[in-house]
Motif scaffolding. Structure first.
Motif, PDB file in Angstrom:
ATOM      1  N   GLN A 295      -0.302  -5.078  -8.512  1.00  0.00           N
ATOM      2  CA  GLN A 295      -0.910  -4.529  -7.309  1.00  0.00           C
ATOM      3  C   GLN A 295      -0.585  -3.051  -7.133  1.00  0.00           C
ATOM      4  OE1 GLN A 295      -3.107  -6.270  -5.518  1.00  0.00           O
ATOM      5  NE2 GLN A 295      -3.534  -4.332  -4.509  1.00  0.00           N
ATOM      6  N   LEU A 296       0.637  -2.664  -7.488  1.00  0.00           N
ATOM      7  CA  LEU A 296       1.020  -1.255  -7.381  1.00  0.00           C
ATOM      8  C   LEU A 296       0.169  -0.393  -8.308  1.00  0.00           C
ATOM      9  CD1 LEU A 296       4.904  -1.552  -7.223  1.00  0.00           C
ATOM     10  CD2 LEU A 296       3.374  -0.895  -5.366  1.00  0.00           C
ATOM     11  N   GLU A 297      -0.115  -0.909  -9.483  1.00  0.00           N
ATOM     12  CA  GLU A 297      -0.951  -0.158 -10.411  1.00  0.00           C
ATOM     13  C   GLU A 297      -2.390  -0.086  -9.907  1.00  0.00           C
ATOM     14  OE1 GLU A 297      -2.084   0.035 -15.163  1.00  0.00           O
ATOM     15  OE2 GLU A 297      -0.836  -1.584 -14.384  1.00  0.00           O
ATOM     16  N   GLN A 298      -2.862  -1.194  -9.337  1.00  0.00           N
ATOM     17  CA  GLN A 298      -4.233  -1.235  -8.823  1.00  0.00           C
ATOM     18  C   GLN A 298      -4.421  -0.277  -7.654  1.00  0.00           C
ATOM     19  OE1 GLN A 298      -4.565  -5.352  -7.944  1.00  0.00           O
ATOM     20  NE2 GLN A 298      -4.959  -5.967 -10.048  1.00  0.00           N
ATOM     21  N   ASN A 299      -3.371  -0.100  -6.874  1.00  0.00           N
ATOM     22  CA  ASN A 299      -3.490   0.780  -5.711  1.00  0.00           C
ATOM     23  C   ASN A 299      -3.835   2.213  -6.084  1.00  0.00           C
ATOM     24  OD1 ASN A 299      -2.934  -1.265  -3.938  1.00  0.00           O
ATOM     25  ND2 ASN A 299      -0.771  -0.754  -3.693  1.00  0.00           N
ATOM     26  N   SER A 300      -3.507   2.632  -7.298  1.00  0.00           N
ATOM     27  CA  SER A 300      -3.713   4.019  -7.695  1.00  0.00           C
ATOM     28  C   SER A 300      -4.966   4.207  -8.549  1.00  0.00           C
ATOM     29  CB  SER A 300      -2.485   4.525  -8.462  1.00  0.00           C
ATOM     30  OG  SER A 300      -2.314   3.775  -9.644  1.00  0.00           O
ATOM     31  N   LYS A 301      -5.725   3.159  -8.752  1.00  0.00           N
ATOM     32  CA  LYS A 301      -6.916   3.252  -9.605  1.00  0.00           C
ATOM     33  C   LYS A 301      -8.087   2.539  -8.944  1.00  0.00           C
ATOM     34  CE  LYS A 301      -4.201   3.651 -13.816  1.00  0.00           C
ATOM     35  NZ  LYS A 301      -3.959   3.177 -15.186  1.00  0.00           N
ATOM     36  N   ASP A 302      -9.231   2.717  -9.539  1.00  0.00           N
ATOM     37  CA  ASP A 302     -10.419   2.077  -8.990  1.00  0.00           C
ATOM     38  C   ASP A 302     -10.236   0.572  -8.968  1.00  0.00           C
ATOM     39  OD1 ASP A 302     -13.351   0.790  -9.939  1.00  0.00           O
ATOM     40  OD2 ASP A 302     -13.405   2.206  -8.264  1.00  0.00           O
TER      41      ASP A 302
ATOM     42  N   ARG B 289       0.815  -1.212   0.000  1.00  0.00           N
ATOM     43  CA  ARG B 289       0.000   0.000   0.000  1.00  0.00           C
ATOM     44  C   ARG B 289       0.849   1.263   0.000  1.00  0.00           C
ATOM     45  NH1 ARG B 289      -3.975  -2.415   4.679  1.00  0.00           N
ATOM     46  NH2 ARG B 289      -5.031  -3.952   3.360  1.00  0.00           N
ATOM     47  N   SER B 290       2.055   1.175   0.562  1.00  0.00           N
ATOM     48  CA  SER B 290       2.946   2.339   0.583  1.00  0.00           C
ATOM     49  C   SER B 290       3.671   2.522  -0.740  1.00  0.00           C
ATOM     50  CB  SER B 290       3.967   2.202   1.714  1.00  0.00           C
ATOM     51  OG  SER B 290       4.793   1.061   1.495  1.00  0.00           O
ATOM     52  N   GLU B 291       3.437   1.624  -1.694  1.00  0.00           N
ATOM     53  CA  GLU B 291       4.008   1.706  -3.046  1.00  0.00           C
ATOM     54  C   GLU B 291       5.534   1.772  -3.020  1.00  0.00           C
ATOM     55  OE1 GLU B 291       2.089   4.787  -5.253  1.00  0.00           O
ATOM     56  OE2 GLU B 291       0.124   3.803  -5.150  1.00  0.00           O
ATOM     57  N   LEU B 292       6.144   0.970  -2.133  1.00  0.00           N
ATOM     58  CA  LEU B 292       7.599   0.836  -2.009  1.00  0.00           C
ATOM     59  C   LEU B 292       8.274   2.136  -1.566  1.00  0.00           C
ATOM     60  CD1 LEU B 292       8.387  -1.308  -5.207  1.00  0.00           C
ATOM     61  CD2 LEU B 292       7.703  -2.081  -2.934  1.00  0.00           C
TER      62      LEU B 292
ATOM     63  N   ASP C 207       8.059   3.047   1.752  1.00  0.00           N
ATOM     64  CA  ASP C 207       8.337   2.865   3.179  1.00  0.00           C
ATOM     65  C   ASP C 207       9.380   1.760   3.331  1.00  0.00           C
ATOM     66  OD1 ASP C 207       7.751   1.314   5.843  1.00  0.00           O
ATOM     67  OD2 ASP C 207       6.930   3.321   6.149  1.00  0.00           O
ATOM     68  N   GLU C 208      10.496   2.092   3.975  1.00  0.00           N
ATOM     69  CA  GLU C 208      11.601   1.132   4.090  1.00  0.00           C
ATOM     70  C   GLU C 208      11.193  -0.110   4.878  1.00  0.00           C
ATOM     71  OE1 GLU C 208      16.338   0.996   5.371  1.00  0.00           O
ATOM     72  OE2 GLU C 208      15.159   2.854   5.589  1.00  0.00           O
ATOM     73  N   ASP C 209      10.429   0.065   5.951  1.00  0.00           N
ATOM     74  CA  ASP C 209      10.007  -1.087   6.750  1.00  0.00           C
ATOM     75  C   ASP C 209       9.125  -2.029   5.928  1.00  0.00           C
ATOM     76  OD1 ASP C 209      11.386  -0.258   8.983  1.00  0.00           O
ATOM     77  OD2 ASP C 209       9.681   0.827   9.840  1.00  0.00           O
ATOM     78  N   ASP C 210       8.229  -1.454   5.116  1.00  0.00           N
ATOM     79  CA  ASP C 210       7.386  -2.298   4.269  1.00  0.00           C
ATOM     80  C   ASP C 210       8.231  -3.081   3.259  1.00  0.00           C
ATOM     81  OD1 ASP C 210       5.101  -1.542   5.545  1.00  0.00           O
ATOM     82  OD2 ASP C 210       4.417  -0.141   4.004  1.00  0.00           O
ATOM     83  N   CYS C 211       9.237  -2.425   2.701  1.00  0.00           N
ATOM     84  CA  CYS C 211      10.119  -3.101   1.742  1.00  0.00           C
ATOM     85  C   CYS C 211      10.866  -4.258   2.405  1.00  0.00           C
ATOM     86  CB  CYS C 211      11.107  -2.103   1.146  1.00  0.00           C
ATOM     87  SG  CYS C 211      10.353  -0.890   0.041  1.00  0.00           S
ATOM     88  N   LYS C 212      11.311  -4.042   3.654  1.00  0.00           N
ATOM     89  CA  LYS C 212      12.002  -5.114   4.380  1.00  0.00           C
ATOM     90  C   LYS C 212      11.066  -6.287   4.641  1.00  0.00           C
ATOM     91  CE  LYS C 212      15.401  -2.158   6.702  1.00  0.00           C
ATOM     92  NZ  LYS C 212      15.888  -1.621   7.997  1.00  0.00           N
ATOM     93  N   ARG C 213       9.826  -5.975   4.955  1.00  0.00           N
ATOM     94  CA  ARG C 213       8.862  -7.057   5.208  1.00  0.00           C
ATOM     95  C   ARG C 213       8.586  -7.847   3.925  1.00  0.00           C
ATOM     96  NH1 ARG C 213       6.527  -2.801   8.467  1.00  0.00           N
ATOM     97  NH2 ARG C 213       6.598  -3.349  10.697  1.00  0.00           N
ATOM     98  N   ILE C 214       8.527  -7.143   2.813  1.00  0.00           N
ATOM     99  CA  ILE C 214       8.266  -7.819   1.533  1.00  0.00           C
ATOM    100  C   ILE C 214       9.369  -8.816   1.204  1.00  0.00           C
ATOM    101  CG2 ILE C 214       8.138  -7.470  -0.972  1.00  0.00           C
ATOM    102  CD1 ILE C 214       6.665  -4.826  -0.363  1.00  0.00           C
TER     103      ILE C 214
END
Length: 357
Positions: free
Chosen positions: A132-139, A33-36, A38-45
């Protein structure tokens, strides 16, 4: 046949692959959801990918400067110079639309072989993240159905289809968890049919169940644009070649009903005095006579899913007079009829499984 080559073993491995892919998708979703950014989210991924994919190391390098790593550091360090990296590292771009956001690297130890499954998982993960990154920014709901490419490949597990289907299902988990669960069940049934299908004939009800599972997944893509009507005679039972009906239905959806907002497919199975009749009818664009002829005589299509191959298999099993019959007219839809003769069992047919009752 070794134990690892048995259908039961292949089925188990396929289910394990589906479970792994679904878990990867669902566990990564909250951190995309942070679209890469957020460093913590990237580490979790990368931690999720390292644990669930089985690679020796996973690395994510973002265009915004964020870097994340999980795994055996000596494996990645060894390839910093780029030497031999191509043999033991899979590099996958992560995009949002046409914009490159990051690069994922999946490492194996030097000397370990990168398998086809490794390639499928790594590139599938990249596709899932990009989508998913593309979907996050659109309907969400509109993109879900517009971009989901779900193709039925009846003779082998196609990683591209698998990841697209799982991406669609995983994305649904956020707003439609019950629908996602239902589609996952249909996907599992579809893959089970692929693995367990006999090379000769199967019960008509098994064929219809697989068609229903395929259609449920397709309807997730097309929504209300396609309606399916069933007219199945109660207690009808006979054998047909596996994946006889599905290629016809797939052709109707991809070509006959393409662009149509009120598409209808009618599937009927009935018995007569000396035969069983299967009919697949649509209200699509129809075809010219020359197109119909090419459709059933073409020899260049895929050996497993082509319409012409279905026609050839029918004739081989039931005789030259029992091939596929297609009635079509431009602007008035298409009707495909398959006649399965009822005949007495002969010993040779029983041994091969080639009989109708």
């Amino acid at each position: 046949m070794s134990k690892s080559d048995t259908p039961e073993r292949a089925g188990l491995e396929s289910y394990q692959l589906i479970d792994k892919c679904f878990e990867i998708c669902t566990r990564m979703l909250p951190f995309l959801r942070s679209e890469l950014k957020d460093e913590d989210d990237c580490k979790r991924i990368v931690s999720i990918l390292y644990v669930l994919t089985g690679f020796n190391a996973v690395e994510l390098k973002c265009q915004n400067g964020i870097e994340a790593f999980a795994g055996e550091e000596e494996v990645a360090v060894k390839y910093d110079t780029g030497k031999d990296e191509a043999e033991n590292c899979i590099e996958v771009p992560v995009k949002k639309g046409n914009t490159l956001l990051a690069c994922l690297k999946f490492y194996r130890k030097k000397g370990d072989v990168i398998t086809d499954e490794d390639e499928a998982i790594a590139r599938g993960v990249g596709s899932v993240i990009s989508a998913q990154l593309e979907q996050n920014s659109k309907d969400y709901n509109a993109r879900l159905r517009a971009k989901a490419e779900l193709k039925a490949l009846q003779a082998q597990i196609n990683p591209h289809f698998l990841f697209n289907a799982l991406n669609t299902i995983a994305a649904m988990c956020r707003t439609e968890p019950l629908e996602a669960r239902r589609l996952l069940i249909h996907l599992s049934r579809h893959f089970r049919a692929i693995i367990q299908t006999s090379p000769d004939l199967i019960e008509i009800h098994k064929e219809l169940e697989n068609v229903k599972s395929y259609l449920e997944i397709e309807k997730a893509r097309h929504g209300d644009r396609i309606r399916v009507e069933w007219d199945i005679q109660p207690n009808v039972s006979f054998l047909i070649p596996p994946f006889t009906i599905q290629p016809i239905v797939e052709n109707a959806i991809k070509h006959g009903l393409a662009g149509k907002k009120d598409g209808v497919i009618v599937i009927s199975v009935k018995s007569a005095d000396s035969c069983y009749q299967i009919c697949i009818k649509d209200n699509g664009c129809g075809m010219e006579p020359e197109v119909v002829k090419n459709l059933i005589t073409n020899t260049d299509d895929d050996k497993r899913i082509g319409i012409s191959n279905v026609n050839r298999r029918l004739k081989e099993i039931y005789g030259e007079d029992h091939g596929m019959v297609i009635h079509s007219e431009p602007g008035k839809g298409t009707e495909v009829i398959i006649i399965v003769p009822i005949r007495e069992r002969r010993q040779a047919d029983v041994i091969k499984g080639r009989y109708s009752r």
